[in-house]
Design an enzyme around this catalytic site. Structure first.
Site, PDB file in Angstrom:
ATOM      1  N   HIS A  58       0.871  -1.182   0.000  1.00 43.97           N
ATOM      2  CA  HIS A  58       0.000   0.000   0.000  1.00 43.97           C
ATOM      3  C   HIS A  58       0.905   1.228   0.000  1.00 43.97           C
ATOM      4  O   HIS A  58       1.632   1.451   0.964  1.00 43.97           O
ATOM      5  CB  HIS A  58      -0.913  -0.014   1.228  1.00 43.97           C
ATOM      6  CG  HIS A  58      -1.823  -1.205   1.275  1.00 43.97           C
ATOM      7  ND1 HIS A  58      -3.039  -1.250   0.637  1.00 43.97           N
ATOM      8  CD2 HIS A  58      -1.654  -2.433   1.843  1.00 43.97           C
ATOM      9  CE1 HIS A  58      -3.600  -2.436   0.836  1.00 43.97           C
ATOM     10  NE2 HIS A  58      -2.783  -3.174   1.564  1.00 43.97           N
ATOM     11  N   LEU A  59       0.880   1.991  -1.091  1.00 43.53           N
ATOM     12  CA  LEU A  59       1.768   3.154  -1.194  1.00 43.53           C
ATOM     13  C   LEU A  59       1.049   4.467  -0.895  1.00 43.53           C
ATOM     14  O   LEU A  59       1.667   5.519  -0.851  1.00 43.53           O
ATOM     15  CB  LEU A  59       2.441   3.199  -2.568  1.00 43.53           C
ATOM     16  CG  LEU A  59       3.335   1.991  -2.880  1.00 43.53           C
ATOM     17  CD1 LEU A  59       4.021   2.160  -4.235  1.00 43.53           C
ATOM     18  CD2 LEU A  59       4.379   1.751  -1.797  1.00 43.53           C
ATOM     19  N   HIS A 177      -8.920 -10.673  -0.770  1.00 46.15           N
ATOM     20  CA  HIS A 177      -8.803 -10.473   0.678  1.00 46.15           C
ATOM     21  C   HIS A 177      -9.954 -11.267   1.297  1.00 46.15           C
ATOM     22  O   HIS A 177     -11.085 -10.793   1.354  1.00 46.15           O
ATOM     23  CB  HIS A 177      -8.904  -8.980   0.994  1.00 46.15           C
ATOM     24  CG  HIS A 177      -8.817  -8.654   2.453  1.00 46.15           C
ATOM     25  ND1 HIS A 177      -7.920  -7.737   2.949  1.00 46.15           N
ATOM     26  CD2 HIS A 177      -9.505  -9.118   3.515  1.00 46.15           C
ATOM     27  CE1 HIS A 177      -8.065  -7.658   4.255  1.00 46.15           C
ATOM     28  NE2 HIS A 177      -9.024  -8.477   4.627  1.00 46.15           N
ATOM     29  N   HIS A 231      -2.491 -12.711   1.703  1.00 48.97           N
ATOM     30  CA  HIS A 231      -2.168 -12.867   3.128  1.00 48.97           C
ATOM     31  C   HIS A 231      -2.904 -14.003   3.866  1.00 48.97           C
ATOM     32  O   HIS A 231      -3.718 -13.771   4.758  1.00 48.97           O
ATOM     33  CB  HIS A 231      -2.337 -11.561   3.900  1.00 48.97           C
ATOM     34  CG  HIS A 231      -3.533 -10.715   3.547  1.00 48.97           C
ATOM     35  ND1 HIS A 231      -4.807 -11.202   3.468  1.00 48.97           N
ATOM     36  CD2 HIS A 231      -3.631  -9.398   3.251  1.00 48.97           C
ATOM     37  CE1 HIS A 231      -5.634 -10.227   3.149  1.00 48.97           C
ATOM     38  NE2 HIS A 231      -4.963  -9.130   3.001  1.00 48.97           N
ATOM     39  N   ASN A 277      -4.749  -6.672   9.657  1.00 51.14           N
ATOM     40  CA  ASN A 277      -5.851  -7.403   9.035  1.00 51.14           C
ATOM     41  C   ASN A 277      -5.331  -8.171   7.834  1.00 51.14           C
ATOM     42  O   ASN A 277      -4.848  -7.549   6.892  1.00 51.14           O
ATOM     43  CB  ASN A 277      -6.920  -6.396   8.594  1.00 51.14           C
ATOM     44  CG  ASN A 277      -8.104  -7.058   7.909  1.00 51.14           C
ATOM     45  OD1 ASN A 277      -8.067  -8.249   7.588  1.00 51.14           O
ATOM     46  ND2 ASN A 277      -9.133  -6.287   7.653  1.00 51.14           N
ATOM     47  N   ASP A 304       2.313  -6.916   2.385  1.00 50.76           N
ATOM     48  CA  ASP A 304       1.159  -6.127   2.848  1.00 50.76           C
ATOM     49  C   ASP A 304       1.636  -4.878   3.595  1.00 50.76           C
ATOM     50  O   ASP A 304       1.025  -4.460   4.587  1.00 50.76           O
ATOM     51  CB  ASP A 304       0.204  -6.979   3.700  1.00 50.76           C
ATOM     52  CG  ASP A 304      -1.160  -6.313   3.886  1.00 50.76           C
ATOM     53  OD1 ASP A 304      -1.419  -5.262   3.266  1.00 50.76           O
ATOM     54  OD2 ASP A 304      -1.976  -6.848   4.677  1.00 50.76           O
ATOM     55  N   HIS A 308       0.832   3.905   8.065  1.00 54.16           N
ATOM     56  CA  HIS A 308      -0.234   4.742   8.636  1.00 54.16           C
ATOM     57  C   HIS A 308       0.375   5.928   9.367  1.00 54.16           C
ATOM     58  O   HIS A 308       1.380   5.776  10.080  1.00 54.16           O
ATOM     59  CB  HIS A 308      -1.086   3.955   9.640  1.00 54.16           C
ATOM     60  CG  HIS A 308      -2.017   2.987   8.981  1.00 54.16           C
ATOM     61  ND1 HIS A 308      -3.058   3.380   8.168  1.00 54.16           N
ATOM     62  CD2 HIS A 308      -2.045   1.632   8.995  1.00 54.16           C
ATOM     63  CE1 HIS A 308      -3.698   2.315   7.731  1.00 54.16           C
ATOM     64  NE2 HIS A 308      -3.107   1.234   8.203  1.00 54.16           N
ATOM     65  N   PHE A 322      -5.683  -0.617  10.961  1.00 48.82           N
ATOM     66  CA  PHE A 322      -5.049  -1.918  10.741  1.00 48.82           C
ATOM     67  C   PHE A 322      -3.817  -1.756   9.856  1.00 48.82           C
ATOM     68  O   PHE A 322      -3.863  -1.037   8.854  1.00 48.82           O
ATOM     69  CB  PHE A 322      -6.009  -2.840   9.976  1.00 48.82           C
ATOM     70  CG  PHE A 322      -7.180  -3.320  10.770  1.00 48.82           C
ATOM     71  CD1 PHE A 322      -7.030  -4.362  11.669  1.00 48.82           C
ATOM     72  CD2 PHE A 322      -8.442  -2.762  10.588  1.00 48.82           C
ATOM     73  CE1 PHE A 322      -8.129  -4.839  12.381  1.00 48.82           C
ATOM     74  CE2 PHE A 322      -9.529  -3.234  11.291  1.00 48.82           C
ATOM     75  CZ  PHE A 322      -9.377  -4.271  12.195  1.00 48.82           C
TER      76      PHE A 322
HETATM   77 ZN   LIG Z   1      -5.773  -7.337   2.587  1.00 43.67          ZN
END
Ligand SMILES: [Zn+2]
Length: 445
Positions: A58-59, A177, A231, A277, A304, A308, A322
């Site tokens: 996640h960028l 997911h 994941h 998560n 993953d 944050h 999460f």
């Molecule tokens: Zn996920």
């Protein structure tokens, strides 16, 4: 022509060889005499792996540049040995159009530190109701092949079936997911079990993941299309995947470094850095995940990586966001947990962190053998270097690092992406040499 000689690296941990790189291609392997003007990278005793590939990061750009940007995420990726990362679609706006996917691609190319591959959303706005422009994204300059609503489960079986049918002709894959929202409600914040009971926190059970994976492998069989399980976190999911593979169903799976190493007991201190998560699970699940990665039931490691901002993470446990950072520590965790224990050797690491994820994501030029003619994506690892993780030293813009203060054995010392050195700490932490250019120099590296 630019030339780079990597001297004395142990290819996949086996025999030593020099590598000559000319204009981003490996042109000689063996005993190389250094051409005049060539840059020399001394890799004596280091393990050379094909550049690492991460199917799941996640960028945060566009939309949450206070947590991460494509520039800072790319710098973290290069520092972690990654030469390609798949950027999940849950940005703001969501990557659910060809234009949005091309924008992520272009921002990644402008940084030039790693290949940033956009993942396309499966449904518009990740709302689970209407298919996004899957075909237009696939035909765009971004050539999207991996589609995911990650962060949300595609829980409607009819939508999942239609998505699988739609992506089949162009060789796409749906990365799911897996989390049944009717079994893991909005309030769930950790694994449902003994620890959640003691803490009085609402939990979610393993069956919420396993039941979706069981449904999805049957939909993959029915449609003849390809599903990837993001994941994996439970022993029950491993059993379902093992069964599905034995039936010849086209399913692949990934596991994160944190699910290979950390257990739900860490929640006893209520530290939200461990809130993730899917949640950290008990040691029985962790053992099953390690065994499944070793025997090939789980194909790949994916981080993953989920940065944050402080104001989203530093809350009471139930209210915190999460996710955890992962790009810079992934190789060290896999080395420490899987290689030291003898469950994987370095050739296996090359498979689970490079060639398998490249194949799953449809990147023909990544994850290739370190041989003449291959594109020069190379990661150099010191298998014996002990690193104590310091969250403050991260290239990521965020600090939600669950490995802070831990000592891990095995470290990435240098990364070569498209024939250029994008990361190099061979001479110790004090002599970092990192590529910067106009795009990244203004970033908070
Ligand atoms: Zn996920």
């Amino acid at each position: 022509m630019t030339r780079l000689v990597i001297r004395g690296a142990r290819l996949l941990g086996a025999e030593s060889a020099d590598l000559l790189v000319e204009d981003a291609v490996i042109t000689e392997v063996g005993s190389v005499s250094v051409p005049t003007g060539a840059e020399v990278l001394d890799a004596d005793g280091l393990v050379a792996l094909p550049g690492l590939v991460d199917l799941h990061v996640h960028l945060r750009e566009p939309g949450r540049e206070d947590a991460e940007t494509i520039a800072t995420g790319s710098a973290a990726a290069a520092a972690g040995g990654f030469t390609a990362v798949f950027a999940m679609a849950n940005t703001s706006p969501v990557t659910d159009t060809a234009e949005a996917a091309e924008r992520v691609l272009d921002l990644g190319r402008a940084c030039g530190l790693t290949e940033v591959v956009p993942v396309g959303a499966v449904t518009k706005g990740l709302e689970g109701a209407e298919l996004a422009e899957l075909g237009l994204m696939a035909r765009s300059r971004a050539k999207v092949r991996v589609f995911s609503d990650d962060g949300h489960c595609i829980h409607d079986a009819r939508i999942m079936r239609r998505a699988l049918e739609y992506i089949k002709p162009f060789g796409g894959v749906i990365s799911q997911h897996a989390q049944d929202p009717s079994l893991a409600g909005r309030e769930a914040c950790c694994h449902e079990g003994e620890v959640s009971g003691r803490l009085g926190l609402p939990g979610w059970p393993g069956i919420a993941e396993e039941s979706i994976v069981a449904r999805d492998v049957m939909l993959a069989r029915h449609t003849g299309s390809r599903v990837h399980v993001a994941h994996v976190s439970t022993a029950g999911t491993v059993e379902v995947i093992r069964w599905a593979k034995a039936q010849g169903i086209d399913v692949t799976a990934e596991v994160t470094p944190h699910h290979l190493a950390l257990t739900t007991d860490l929640l006893l201190g209520y530290d939200p850095v461990y809130k993730v998560n899917p949640p950290l699970r008990p040691s029985e699940d962790v053992e099953a995940l390690r065994a499944a990665l070793a025997d090939g039931t789980i194909d790949a490691v994916a981080t993953d990586h989920a940065p944050h901002a402080r104001h989203d993470k530093e809350h009471a446990f139930v209210d915190a966001a999460f996710g955890m950072l992962g790009l810079e520590t992934a190789l060290s965790v896999v080395s420490d947990v899987m290689v030291r224990s003898g469950l994987l050797d370095w050739a296996d690491v090359a498979r689970v962190m490079s060639s398998a994820p490249a194949r799953i994501g449809g990147l023909a030029h990544q994850g290739r053998e370190l041989a003449v003619g291959s594109p020069a994506h190379i990661t150099l690892v010191d298998p014996d270097r002990e690193v104590t993780v310091d969250a403050a030293a991260s290239r990521s813009r965020s600090r939600n690092n669950p490995w802070h203060g831990r000592t891990l054995r095995g470290a990435v010392l240098a990364t070569v992406h498209q024939g250029r050195v994008t990361h190099d700490v061979r001479n110790g932490a004090g002599t970092r040499r990192e590529l910067t250019n106009a795009t990244t120099s203004g970033a908070d590296l």
